[in-house]
Design a protein around this motif. Structure first.
Motif, PDB file in Angstrom:
ATOM      1  N   LYS A  92      13.377   2.977  -0.613  1.00  0.00           N
ATOM      2  CA  LYS A  92      13.805   4.024  -1.997  1.00  0.00           C
ATOM      3  C   LYS A  92      14.386   5.103  -1.323  1.00  0.00           C
ATOM      4  CE  LYS A  92      12.133   6.288  -6.099  1.00  0.00           C
ATOM      5  NZ  LYS A  92      11.029   6.544  -6.822  1.00  0.00           N
ATOM      6  N   THR A 117       8.636  10.459   5.900  1.00  0.00           N
ATOM      7  CA  THR A 117       8.059   9.721   4.899  1.00  0.00           C
ATOM      8  C   THR A 117       9.164   8.783   4.377  1.00  0.00           C
ATOM      9  OG1 THR A 117       6.746  11.772   4.216  1.00  0.00           O
ATOM     10  CG2 THR A 117       6.832   9.842   2.659  1.00  0.00           C
ATOM     11  N   THR A 119       9.724   5.688   1.709  1.00  0.00           N
ATOM     12  CA  THR A 119       9.145   5.345   0.431  1.00  0.00           C
ATOM     13  C   THR A 119       9.940   4.001   0.105  1.00  0.00           C
ATOM     14  OG1 THR A 119       8.615   7.612  -0.407  1.00  0.00           O
ATOM     15  CG2 THR A 119       8.523   5.664  -2.056  1.00  0.00           C
ATOM     16  N   SER A 122       9.545   0.111  -5.548  1.00  0.00           N
ATOM     17  CA  SER A 122       8.328  -0.562  -6.367  1.00  0.00           C
ATOM     18  C   SER A 122       8.766  -2.022  -6.809  1.00  0.00           C
ATOM     19  CB  SER A 122       7.701   0.240  -7.295  1.00  0.00           C
ATOM     20  OG  SER A 122       8.657   0.824  -8.168  1.00  0.00           O
ATOM     21  N   GLU A 128       4.937   1.168  -5.316  1.00  0.00           N
ATOM     22  CA  GLU A 128       5.507   1.992  -4.701  1.00  0.00           C
ATOM     23  C   GLU A 128       4.708   2.525  -3.185  1.00  0.00           C
ATOM     24  OE1 GLU A 128       8.599   5.004  -6.119  1.00  0.00           O
ATOM     25  OE2 GLU A 128       7.016   6.330  -5.291  1.00  0.00           O
ATOM     26  N   TYR A 129       4.920   2.212  -2.278  1.00  0.00           N
ATOM     27  CA  TYR A 129       4.238   2.416  -1.046  1.00  0.00           C
ATOM     28  C   TYR A 129       4.916   3.550  -0.095  1.00  0.00           C
ATOM     29  CZ  TYR A 129       1.692  -1.797  -2.238  1.00  0.00           C
ATOM     30  OH  TYR A 129       1.006  -2.942  -2.759  1.00  0.00           O
ATOM     31  N   THR A 130       4.127   4.060   0.602  1.00  0.00           N
ATOM     32  CA  THR A 130       4.766   5.125   1.518  1.00  0.00           C
ATOM     33  C   THR A 130       4.331   5.099   2.872  1.00  0.00           C
ATOM     34  OG1 THR A 130       2.951   6.784   1.021  1.00  0.00           O
ATOM     35  CG2 THR A 130       5.001   7.029  -0.372  1.00  0.00           C
ATOM     36  N   SER A 151      -0.731   7.529   4.352  1.00  0.00           N
ATOM     37  CA  SER A 151       0.371   6.258   4.080  1.00  0.00           C
ATOM     38  C   SER A 151      -0.112   5.351   3.182  1.00  0.00           C
ATOM     39  CB  SER A 151       0.699   5.889   5.516  1.00  0.00           C
ATOM     40  OG  SER A 151       1.313   6.788   6.207  1.00  0.00           O
ATOM     41  N   THR A 152       0.186   5.159   2.109  1.00  0.00           N
ATOM     42  CA  THR A 152      -0.265   4.201   1.199  1.00  0.00           C
ATOM     43  C   THR A 152      -0.114   2.710   1.602  1.00  0.00           C
ATOM     44  OG1 THR A 152       1.676   4.211  -0.198  1.00  0.00           O
ATOM     45  CG2 THR A 152      -0.091   5.638  -0.968  1.00  0.00           C
ATOM     46  N   CYS A 153       0.868   2.449   2.398  1.00  0.00           N
ATOM     47  CA  CYS A 153       0.975   1.042   3.176  1.00  0.00           C
ATOM     48  C   CYS A 153      -0.248   0.718   4.146  1.00  0.00           C
ATOM     49  CB  CYS A 153       2.125   0.942   3.900  1.00  0.00           C
ATOM     50  SG  CYS A 153       2.031   2.176   5.358  1.00  0.00           S
TER      51      CYS A 153
END
Length: 164
Positions: A92, A117, A119, A122, A128-130, A151-153
Motif C-alpha cells: 500500500k 515503514t 504497509t 488489506s 493491514e499489516y506493517t 511491526s504488526t507483521c
C-alpha cells in the motif's frame, strides 16, 4: 451363500471424514504459505528503499539524518514524493522518516537514524499489516537494520522481530 464385494456405507463415510480433515489442515497451511509469499514483495521493495537510505546517509552524514525522508533526493539516490507512490498490488505504501540529527558523526552506542515503514494492502492479506524497520548507526560507523517490535507483521508470523 454368496459373499458380496465392496465397501460399506460406514467405511466410505470414515474415508470421506479423513479426507475432509486433511483438506482443512492443508488449506490453512496453504493460506499461510500464500500470505508469506505475497509478503516477500514488501520485503523486496524495502531492500531498495534501504539502499536509498544508506546512500542518503553516506552523502549527508548522520548529522543530517532527518533530511533522509520521503521526497528528498541527492546524488545517485531519490525517495519518491509520497509514501503511496511505492504502491503495488501487495504494498500500500512505504514511508521513510529520518531520525533526529546527531551532533557528531560517531556514536557511543547503536543510534536510530532512520525508520522505514512498509504497509501492505488489506485486500490482499485480510488485514493491514506493517513492517517497521529501524536503521541504527553503530559504534563502528555502519548502518544496521532491525525489524522493530511495533511491526504488526510479527504477530501474523509474516516477519520476525530483530530480523535484518
Amino acid at each position: 451363500m454368496k459373499k458380496t464385494k465392496g465397501f460399506t456405507l460406514i467405511e466410505l463415510m470414515i474415508v470421506i471424514a479423513i479426507i475432509g480433515i486433511l483438506a482443512a489442515i492443508a488449506f490453512q497451511a496453504y493460506s499461510s504459505y500464500m500470505k508469506k509469499a505475497k509478503f516477500t514483495e514488501a520485503t523486496q521493495q524495502l531492500e531498495s528503499v534501504k539502499t536509498q537510505v544508506a546512500l542518503c546517509l553516506q552523502e549527508k552524514g548522520i548529522t543530517q539524518s532527518s533530511a533522509c525522508k520521503i521526497g528528498a533526493d541527492g546524488f545517485g539516490w531519490e525517495f519518491k514524493a509520497n509514501a503511496t507512490d511505492y504502491a503495488t498490488k501487495y504494498v500500500k505504501s512505504i514511508n521513510v522518516v529520518g531520525a533526529t540529527d546527531q551532533t557528531t558523526e560517531t556514536v557511543a552506542s547503536d543510534t536510530l537514524v532512520s525508520t522505514v515503514t512498509v504497509t501492505v494492502n488489506s485486500s490482499q492479506f485480510g488485514a493491514e499489516y506493517t513492517l517497521v524497520v529501524g536503521g541504527y548507526w553503530t559504534k563502528a560507523g555502519q548502518l544496521d537494520w532491525k525489524v522493530e517490535s511495533t511491526s504488526t507483521c510479527i504477530a501474523a508470523k509474516l516477519c520476525a522481530k530483530g530480523d535484518k
